[in-house]
Design a protein around this motif. Structure first.
Motif, PDB file in Angstrom:
ATOM      1  N   GLY A   1      37.720  26.766  44.552  1.00 54.81           N
ATOM      2  CA  GLY A   1      38.695  27.845  44.566  1.00 54.81           C
ATOM      3  C   GLY A   1      38.910  28.437  43.189  1.00 54.81           C
ATOM      4  N   PRO A   2      39.641  29.539  43.139  1.00 56.13           N
ATOM      5  CA  PRO A   2      39.911  30.204  41.862  1.00 56.13           C
ATOM      6  C   PRO A   2      40.878  29.389  40.997  1.00 56.13           C
ATOM      7  CG  PRO A   2      41.094  31.298  43.630  1.00 56.13           C
ATOM      8  CD  PRO A   2      40.239  30.245  44.269  1.00 56.13           C
ATOM      9  N   THR A   3      40.984  29.792  39.758  1.00 55.03           N
ATOM     10  CA  THR A   3      41.910  29.179  38.812  1.00 55.03           C
ATOM     11  C   THR A   3      43.163  30.037  38.730  1.00 55.03           C
ATOM     12  OG1 THR A   3      40.091  28.241  37.550  1.00 55.03           O
ATOM     13  CG2 THR A   3      42.189  28.474  36.401  1.00 55.03           C
ATOM     14  N   MET A   4      44.301  29.371  38.728  1.00 54.69           N
ATOM     15  CA  MET A   4      45.592  30.044  38.595  1.00 54.69           C
ATOM     16  C   MET A   4      46.229  29.556  37.292  1.00 54.69           C
ATOM     17  SD  MET A   4      45.756  31.574  41.649  1.00 54.69           S
ATOM     18  CE  MET A   4      47.359  31.832  42.355  1.00 54.69           C
ATOM     19  N   TYR A   5      47.062  30.397  36.695  1.00 54.10           N
ATOM     20  CA  TYR A   5      47.642  30.091  35.399  1.00 54.10           C
ATOM     21  C   TYR A   5      49.169  30.082  35.487  1.00 54.10           C
ATOM     22  CZ  TYR A   5      42.925  31.477  34.181  1.00 54.10           C
ATOM     23  OH  TYR A   5      41.556  31.576  34.141  1.00 54.10           O
ATOM     24  N   PRO A   6      49.800  28.893  35.455  1.00 54.58           N
ATOM     25  CA  PRO A   6      51.267  28.841  35.453  1.00 54.58           C
ATOM     26  C   PRO A   6      51.790  29.426  34.142  1.00 54.58           C
ATOM     27  CG  PRO A   6      50.323  26.676  35.931  1.00 54.58           C
ATOM     28  CD  PRO A   6      49.211  27.549  35.473  1.00 54.58           C
ATOM     29  N   MET A   7      52.783  30.313  34.256  1.00 57.58           N
ATOM     30  CA  MET A   7      53.295  31.006  33.073  1.00 57.58           C
ATOM     31  C   MET A   7      54.820  31.095  33.112  1.00 57.58           C
ATOM     32  SD  MET A   7      50.422  34.016  32.696  1.00 57.58           S
ATOM     33  CE  MET A   7      50.692  34.194  30.918  1.00 57.58           C
ATOM     34  N   TRP A   8      55.420  31.019  31.955  1.00 56.80           N
ATOM     35  CA  TRP A   8      56.873  31.011  31.785  1.00 56.80           C
ATOM     36  C   TRP A   8      57.250  32.094  30.791  1.00 56.80           C
ATOM     37  CZ3 TRP A   8      60.754  28.376  34.082  1.00 56.80           C
ATOM     38  CH2 TRP A   8      62.002  28.363  33.438  1.00 56.80           C
ATOM     39  N   ARG A   9      58.413  32.694  31.022  1.00 62.43           N
ATOM     40  CA  ARG A   9      58.944  33.690  30.089  1.00 62.43           C
ATOM     41  C   ARG A   9      60.426  33.415  29.879  1.00 62.43           C
ATOM     42  NH1 ARG A   9      61.726  38.505  30.041  1.00 62.43           N
ATOM     43  NH2 ARG A   9      61.035  40.077  28.554  1.00 62.43           N
ATOM     44  N   ASP A  10      60.788  33.127  28.632  1.00 63.02           N
ATOM     45  CA  ASP A  10      62.191  32.980  28.287  1.00 63.02           C
ATOM     46  C   ASP A  10      62.827  34.366  28.261  1.00 63.02           C
ATOM     47  OD1 ASP A  10      62.336  30.135  27.853  1.00 63.02           O
ATOM     48  OD2 ASP A  10      61.129  30.458  26.052  1.00 63.02           O
ATOM     49  N   PRO A  11      64.119  34.456  28.593  1.00 62.43           N
ATOM     50  CA  PRO A  11      64.746  35.788  28.562  1.00 62.43           C
ATOM     51  C   PRO A  11      64.790  36.315  27.134  1.00 62.43           C
ATOM     52  CG  PRO A  11      66.381  34.062  28.948  1.00 62.43           C
ATOM     53  CD  PRO A  11      65.042  33.405  28.982  1.00 62.43           C
ATOM     54  N   ALA A  12      64.529  37.592  26.994  1.00 62.21           N
ATOM     55  CA  ALA A  12      64.604  38.239  25.675  1.00 62.21           C
ATOM     56  C   ALA A  12      66.065  38.409  25.292  1.00 62.21           C
ATOM     57  CB  ALA A  12      63.895  39.597  25.723  1.00 62.21           C
ATOM     58  N   ALA A  13      66.313  38.307  24.013  1.00 64.70           N
ATOM     59  CA  ALA A  13      67.705  38.411  23.511  1.00 64.70           C
ATOM     60  C   ALA A  13      68.192  39.844  23.638  1.00 64.70           C
ATOM     61  CB  ALA A  13      67.766  37.971  22.065  1.00 64.70           C
TER      62      ALA A  13
ATOM     63  N   LEU B   1      55.784  32.424  36.956  1.00 63.07           N
ATOM     64  CA  LEU B   1      54.788  32.940  37.896  1.00 63.07           C
ATOM     65  C   LEU B   1      53.503  32.148  37.755  1.00 63.07           C
ATOM     66  CD1 LEU B   1      52.572  34.607  36.008  1.00 63.07           C
ATOM     67  CD2 LEU B   1      54.352  36.339  36.043  1.00 63.07           C
ATOM     68  N   GLU B   2      52.609  32.357  38.699  1.00 63.76           N
ATOM     69  CA  GLU B   2      51.245  31.843  38.590  1.00 63.76           C
ATOM     70  C   GLU B   2      50.324  33.056  38.581  1.00 63.76           C
ATOM     71  OE1 GLU B   2      53.581  28.831  41.064  1.00 63.76           O
ATOM     72  OE2 GLU B   2      52.867  30.815  41.659  1.00 63.76           O
ATOM     73  N   ALA B   3      49.669  33.307  37.435  1.00 63.34           N
ATOM     74  CA  ALA B   3      48.721  34.412  37.351  1.00 63.34           C
ATOM     75  C   ALA B   3      47.479  34.041  38.143  1.00 63.34           C
ATOM     76  CB  ALA B   3      48.369  34.700  35.897  1.00 63.34           C
ATOM     77  N   SER B   4      46.995  34.970  38.957  1.00 63.19           N
ATOM     78  CA  SER B   4      45.860  34.663  39.834  1.00 63.19           C
ATOM     79  C   SER B   4      44.515  35.040  39.239  1.00 63.19           C
ATOM     80  CB  SER B   4      46.042  35.350  41.186  1.00 63.19           C
ATOM     81  OG  SER B   4      46.116  36.749  41.009  1.00 63.19           O
ATOM     82  N   THR B   5      44.530  35.733  38.096  1.00 62.35           N
ATOM     83  CA  THR B   5      43.275  36.095  37.439  1.00 62.35           C
ATOM     84  C   THR B   5      43.497  36.070  35.920  1.00 62.35           C
ATOM     85  OG1 THR B   5      43.735  38.467  37.325  1.00 62.35           O
ATOM     86  CG2 THR B   5      42.610  37.662  39.333  1.00 62.35           C
ATOM     87  N   ALA B   6      42.408  35.961  35.182  1.00 60.66           N
ATOM     88  CA  ALA B   6      42.501  36.033  33.724  1.00 60.66           C
ATOM     89  C   ALA B   6      43.021  37.409  33.303  1.00 60.66           C
ATOM     90  CB  ALA B   6      41.139  35.743  33.102  1.00 60.66           C
TER      91      ALA B   6
ATOM     92  N   ARG C   1      54.168  32.981  28.583  1.00 62.57           N
ATOM     93  CA  ARG C   1      53.268  32.051  27.905  1.00 62.57           C
ATOM     94  C   ARG C   1      52.767  31.037  28.922  1.00 62.57           C
ATOM     95  NH1 ARG C   1      56.436  27.454  27.324  1.00 62.57           N
ATOM     96  NH2 ARG C   1      58.670  27.869  27.214  1.00 62.57           N
ATOM     97  N   ASP C   2      51.605  30.479  28.647  1.00 67.10           N
ATOM     98  CA  ASP C   2      51.054  29.447  29.521  1.00 67.10           C
ATOM     99  C   ASP C   2      51.922  28.200  29.435  1.00 67.10           C
ATOM    100  OD1 ASP C   2      48.715  30.871  30.351  1.00 67.10           O
ATOM    101  OD2 ASP C   2      47.838  30.474  28.389  1.00 67.10           O
ATOM    102  N   ILE C   3      52.131  27.551  30.580  1.00 68.73           N
ATOM    103  CA  ILE C   3      52.786  26.244  30.567  1.00 68.73           C
ATOM    104  C   ILE C   3      51.908  25.292  31.379  1.00 68.73           C
ATOM    105  CG2 ILE C   3      55.135  27.085  30.214  1.00 68.73           C
ATOM    106  CD1 ILE C   3      55.632  26.588  33.211  1.00 68.73           C
ATOM    107  N   GLY C   4      51.662  24.150  30.805  1.00 65.62           N
ATOM    108  CA  GLY C   4      50.795  23.193  31.483  1.00 65.62           C
ATOM    109  C   GLY C   4      49.361  23.689  31.524  1.00 65.62           C
ATOM    110  N   SER C   5      48.563  22.935  32.217  1.00 61.50           N
ATOM    111  CA  SER C   5      47.150  23.297  32.333  1.00 61.50           C
ATOM    112  C   SER C   5      46.958  24.253  33.512  1.00 61.50           C
ATOM    113  CB  SER C   5      46.306  22.038  32.521  1.00 61.50           C
ATOM    114  OG  SER C   5      46.750  21.328  33.653  1.00 61.50           O
ATOM    115  N   PRO C   6      45.871  25.020  33.482  1.00 62.06           N
ATOM    116  CA  PRO C   6      45.594  25.899  34.624  1.00 62.06           C
ATOM    117  C   PRO C   6      45.448  25.081  35.915  1.00 62.06           C
ATOM    118  CG  PRO C   6      44.219  26.481  32.758  1.00 62.06           C
ATOM    119  CD  PRO C   6      44.893  25.187  32.408  1.00 62.06           C
TER     120      PRO C   6
END
Length: 189
Positions: free
Chosen positions: A177-189, A148-153, A165-170
């Motif tokens: 314009g606003p800052t967006m935060y690319p984020m990744w989540r590995d599947p939980a076991a 996802l891309e988080a649209s706010t802090a 977790r954050d991936i790459g730079s914001p």
């Protein structure tokens, strides 16, 4: 799509006046007109190509798309043309955002949370985290990571608590314009 669709209404109430929406379309009346029709095109496309998850009370809506074949698109070609008609010259902001998202989008197969909307009347009550947690458990069971891309802090902090977790730079959107935060989540076991 009916104008009284609870999903469109919740999306509009949640996103119609946020910082990102104001960056896309500064005029409130124009923004709400464009967003109402845009969401009305996005929801049925996501139902066909992904999943739209609505909380039992209709106060939370998640729009998921499959990222198995590269960055997914919220609209088809006809939808893109209609958006251009609706947004006029401001469609350039939609394009800039789309290009920036495509540059940051991971190539690895995943589920893409394009949007999660929580009605303002229940924001900060745990509804969003509860609803998103249920969807993430589903993807965990299928062994699928999420992006996802988080649209706010503030939303970024929620996603961090849910295992993203954050991936790459914001992503800093142009034209102040606003800052967006690319984020990744590995599947939980």
């Amino acid at each position: 799509m009916s104008g009284d669709d609870v999903r469109v209404r919740t999306l509009l109430r949640a996103f119609g006046d946020d910082e990102f929406a104001r960056w896309l379309l500064p005029d409130r009346e124009h923004r709400h007109r464009v967003y109402r029709e845009w969401f009305g095109m996005v929801v049925p496309r996501a139902e066909r190509l992904g999943e739209v998850i609505v909380g039992a009370d209709g106060l939370a809506v998640q729009v998921w798309l499959s990222g198995r074949d590269g960055p997914p698109s919220l609209l088809d070609e006809a939808g893109e043309r209609r958006l251009a008609e609706l947004a006029g010259p401001r469609v350039e902001r939609f394009r800039e955002f789309g290009e920036l998202c495509a540059e940051h989008h991971p190539a690895e197969p995943h589920q893409y949370l394009a949007m999660i909307a929580v009605d303002p009347s229940v924001q900060s009550t745990g509804v969003g985290g509860r609803e998103l947690g249920a969807a993430l458990r589903k993807w965990d069971a299928e062994g699928l990571p999420s992006y996802l891309e988080a649209s706010t802090a503030r939303s970024r902090n929620l996603y961090l608590r849910l295992g993203f977790r954050d991936i790459g730079s914001p992503m800093v959107l142009p034209h102040d314009g606003p800052t967006m935060y690319p984020m990744w989540r590995d599947p939980a076991a």
